[in-house]
Design a protein around this motif. Sequence first.
Motif, short mmCIF file in Angstrom:
data_model
loop_
_atom_site.label_atom_id
_atom_site.label_comp_id
_atom_site.label_asym_id
_atom_site.label_seq_id
_atom_site.Cartn_x
_atom_site.Cartn_y
_atom_site.Cartn_z
N GLN A 144 69.25 31.43 39.67
CA GLN A 144 69.20 30.00 39.95
C GLN A 144 69.40 29.73 41.44
N GLY A 145 68.55 28.85 41.98
CA GLY A 145 68.61 28.48 43.39
C GLY A 145 67.74 29.35 44.29
N ARG A 146 67.25 30.45 43.78
CA ARG A 146 66.40 31.36 44.56
C ARG A 146 64.95 30.88 44.54
N SER A 147 64.20 31.30 45.57
CA SER A 147 62.77 30.97 45.61
C SER A 147 62.00 32.03 44.83
N ALA A 148 60.86 31.62 44.28
CA ALA A 148 60.03 32.54 43.50
C ALA A 148 58.57 32.34 43.89
N VAL A 149 57.85 33.46 44.03
CA VAL A 149 56.43 33.42 44.31
C VAL A 149 55.75 34.38 43.36
N GLN A 150 54.79 33.87 42.57
CA GLN A 150 54.03 34.71 41.66
C GLN A 150 52.56 34.61 42.02
N THR A 151 51.89 35.76 42.07
CA THR A 151 50.46 35.80 42.34
C THR A 151 49.77 36.47 41.16
N VAL A 152 48.68 35.84 40.68
CA VAL A 152 47.91 36.38 39.56
C VAL A 152 46.46 36.49 40.01
N THR A 153 45.83 37.63 39.74
CA THR A 153 44.43 37.83 40.10
C THR A 153 43.62 38.03 38.82
N LEU A 154 42.68 37.10 38.57
CA LEU A 154 41.83 37.15 37.38
C LEU A 154 40.36 37.15 37.80
N VAL A 155 39.49 37.63 36.92
CA VAL A 155 38.06 37.63 37.17
C VAL A 155 37.57 36.18 37.22
N GLN A 156 36.73 35.88 38.20
CA GLN A 156 36.16 34.53 38.33
C GLN A 156 35.17 34.30 37.19
N PRO A 157 35.18 33.07 36.61
CA PRO A 157 34.22 32.78 35.54
C PRO A 157 32.78 33.01 36.01
N GLY A 158 31.98 33.69 35.18
CA GLY A 158 30.58 33.94 35.51
C GLY A 158 29.75 32.68 35.35
N PHE A 159 28.81 32.50 36.26
CA PHE A 159 27.94 31.32 36.25
C PHE A 159 27.22 31.18 34.91
N LEU A 160 26.67 32.29 34.38
CA LEU A 160 25.94 32.23 33.11
C LEU A 160 26.84 31.85 31.94
N LYS A 161 28.06 32.39 31.93
CA LYS A 161 29.00 32.03 30.85
C LYS A 161 29.32 30.55 30.90
N CYS A 162 29.48 30.00 32.11
CA CYS A 162 29.77 28.57 32.25
C CYS A 162 28.61 27.71 31.77
N LEU A 163 27.39 28.24 31.83
CA LEU A 163 26.20 27.51 31.36
C LEU A 163 25.99 27.64 29.86
N THR A 164 26.49 28.71 29.25
CA THR A 164 26.19 28.98 27.83
C THR A 164 27.43 28.82 26.95
N THR A 165 27.95 29.94 26.45
CA THR A 165 29.05 29.91 25.47
C THR A 165 30.39 29.53 26.06
N GLY A 166 30.52 29.68 27.36
CA GLY A 166 31.79 29.35 28.00
C GLY A 166 32.61 30.58 28.31
N PHE A 167 33.48 30.43 29.29
CA PHE A 167 34.39 31.47 29.74
C PHE A 167 35.62 31.42 28.83
N THR A 168 35.92 32.49 28.11
CA THR A 168 36.97 32.44 27.09
C THR A 168 38.27 33.15 27.46
N GLY A 169 38.28 33.90 28.55
CA GLY A 169 39.54 34.54 28.90
C GLY A 169 39.40 35.57 29.98
N ALA A 170 40.56 36.01 30.46
CA ALA A 170 40.62 37.04 31.49
C ALA A 170 42.00 37.68 31.50
N THR A 171 42.03 38.91 31.98
CA THR A 171 43.29 39.63 32.15
C THR A 171 43.30 40.23 33.55
N GLY A 172 44.46 40.19 34.19
CA GLY A 172 44.54 40.76 35.52
C GLY A 172 45.97 41.02 35.94
#
Length: 179
Positions: A144-172
């Motif tokens: 408690q009282g401390r600063s926290a910094v979290q960084t997460v790196t995930l795959v960017q949604p693909g253009f074709l997925k955004c046009l069709t079925t949609g981007f459903t998830g990522a892990t990184g």
Amino acid sequence: MTPPSLRPGGPMRALTAAAAVTVLGTVVLGADPAHAAALTQCQGSETVTYSPGVTFTPQSIEITVSGRFSSCVDVSGRVTSGSYGERFTIFVGCNALLDGFEGRRVIVWNTGDSSTVEGTGSSTAVAGQVITTFTGTVVQGRFQGRSAVQTVTLVQPGFLKCLTTGFTGATGPTTLTIA
């Protein structure tokens, strides 16, 4: 004529110096050594799922986040791992996934206690990846009282997925520093 107690080097100066040493000694000696030494760095992974899939057409999307810090280095030697999970709904499309946000994350440590972090986040797209940085303060629990910094790196949604079925998830990979 200046009264003896207010002259340079007089009793008032000695009293002021003694008071300063006493206050300084109280601050330094009264500091909580565990809190002063607490520094934790963790590495792990985060999985995010979107339901329904995110498309260019904005809609209500249920987002489920599951994170695990499998390797933590803690100055106290007690915290070795942790995890967090969230579920929430937002109105979003592929064009707005990089918008800034405010949030609260509860991390449960291997020790059985937890840290609640409140902060703000922002995301940037770099070389086919979305890098999100969440910066805040531990407002409750361990660290408690401390600063926290979290960084997460995930795959960017693909253009074709955004046009069709949609981007459903990522892990990184994710990293967390509490200082």
